[in-house]
Design an enzyme around this catalytic site. Structure first.
Site, short mmCIF file in Angstrom:
data_model
loop_
_atom_site.label_atom_id
_atom_site.label_comp_id
_atom_site.label_asym_id
_atom_site.label_seq_id
_atom_site.Cartn_x
_atom_site.Cartn_y
_atom_site.Cartn_z
N ASN A 250 35.11 -13.65 -1.26
CA ASN A 250 34.11 -12.81 -0.58
C ASN A 250 33.00 -12.30 -1.49
OD1 ASN A 250 35.77 -11.10 -1.95
ND2 ASN A 250 36.15 -9.70 -0.26
N CYS A 251 32.89 -12.84 -2.69
CA CYS A 251 31.82 -12.50 -3.62
C CYS A 251 30.54 -13.20 -3.16
CB CYS A 251 32.22 -12.96 -5.02
SG CYS A 251 30.89 -12.93 -6.23
#
Length: 115
Positions: free
Chosen positions: A9-10
């Site tokens: 989710n970066c």
């Protein structure tokens, strides 16, 4: 085979994986949180790259370290720390054969991966 290491989710990871997909470059994704990291793999990586390149010093996890921890980062202390705090590894990390590349810059990816 190209392997991309990081945290799903970066935002930078998302950009890198989108770029790779858009350029039809096959890769395997290894999520540090979901898939974990191996001490032997991490120790070998520490032997190949400078700690200052490996550690994401702009991230929240690094900034939360004590000043003493930051000052004492070396090849002996970094492996146990990164095993418990993999978010401190600069991402994305691309590994393919002898290629080891940290971060995402489209022009650098093009230079390295488009033949």
């Amino acid at each position: 085979m190209l392997t991309v290491y990081g945290i799903k989710n970066c935002d930078t990871m998302k950009k890198a994986m989108a770029w790779l997909t858009d350029h039809n470059i096959d890769f395997t994704f290894h999520d540090y949180r979901k898939d974990g990291i191996d001490e032997a793999w991490l120790s070998a990586l520490v032997q190949q790259v400078d700690i200052n390149v490996l550690v994401n010093k702009r991230g929240t996890t690094y900034r939360q370290l004590s000043d003493e921890q930051k000052q004492n980062l070396n090849s002996d202390t970094i492996v146990p720390l990164l095993l418990t705090q993999p978010a401190m590894i600069k991402r994305p990390l691309l590994i393919q054969d002898t290629l080891i590349e940290f971060g995402f810059k489209a022009d650098r990816y093009h230079q390295l991966l488009i033949k």
